[in-house]
Structures are given as C-alpha cells and as structure tokens.
Scaffold this active site. Structure first.
Site: not given
Ligand code: 5GP
Ligand code: ZN
Length: 111
Positions: A4, A7, A46, A85, A96, A98, A100
């Site tokens: 990842c 990570c 993660h 997303n 992983h 996130h 935005h």
C-alpha cells in the site's frame, strides 16, 4: 499492508509533502492536485475504504472530518470540498481510506 502506497508514506518509506501528523492521522499534499490546494487526510492504520468502516471507527472518522476545516484554514482556504472516493466503481484508486480536501480556485473543480 505491504503493497500500500499510503502505508509506505506513513512509514516514511516514500516521500510526501507532509502538512500534519499525530499519533493516528497523517495529512499530505496530493501528488497530482486538482486545485490550488489539494490535501489528503489519512489514518495511519490501514483501512481500505468506507465500506470497511464499522462502529468502532466512528471516532477516527470524526477526527478526520474535524481536521479538514482546520487544515483548509491553515492553508488559506475560505471554502473547500471534501471527497471520499469509495470502491473501484466510486473512483477509488488507492485502497487506503483518504479524504480529499481541495479548493482555492475561483471555479471549483467539479467531479
Ligand atoms: P483516489 O482516486 O483513490 O480517491 O485518490 C488517490 C489520490 O492519491 C489521487 O488524487 C492521487 O493523485 C494521489 N496519489 C497517488 N499516489 C500518490 C503518492 O505517491 N503520493 C501522493 N502525495 N499522492 C498520491
Ligand atoms: Zn495502507
């Protein structure tokens, strides 16, 4: 997660422009920004995406959410958009989780 990319950023194995870090979260600039300011808020742990989130993640998720306006202000934004997303069909490319956070242009990038 061995393969990842986020990570690896957490472990400082690959470089990123880090703007904030605490024991649970990391924030860095998106490598391919869609706006003047484009940050990614991630948990250090993660977690694949929102589909993988459960009741036990609610504090972490709210911490991520509450960090967004602080970071936006610190980066000179008077307004911003947040996007999460989720899943391949939701446009997710890095698995992983996130958030935005982006803004800064007169015309907001619409997705
Ligand atoms: P997604 O499509 O999964 O929601 O968004 C992944 C985001 O991660 C993209 O906006 C992409 O530009 C960003 N990204 C992918 N790889 C890297 C990287 O190695 N470093 C940084 N800083 N951002 C990345
Ligand atoms: Zn990861």
């Amino acid at each position: 997660m061995d393969n990842c990319i986020f990570c690896k950023i957490v472990k400082k194995e690959i470089p990123a422009s880090i703007l904030y870090e605490d024991e649970e979260l990391l924030v860095f600039k998106d490598i391919n920004p869609i706006d003047k300011v484009h940050l990614l808020i991630i948990p250090k742990k993660h977690i694949e995406n929102l589909f993988s989130c459960e009741e036990k993640h609610k504090e972490l998720l709210s911490k991520m959410m509450l960090l967004a306006p602080k970071l936006a202000k610190d980066n000179g934004l008077e307004g911003f958009r947040m996007m999460i997303n989720t899943g391949e069909k939701g446009g997710q490319e890095v698995f992983h989780i996130h958030f935005h956070v982006y803004g800064g242009s007169e015309e907001l990038a619409k997705i």
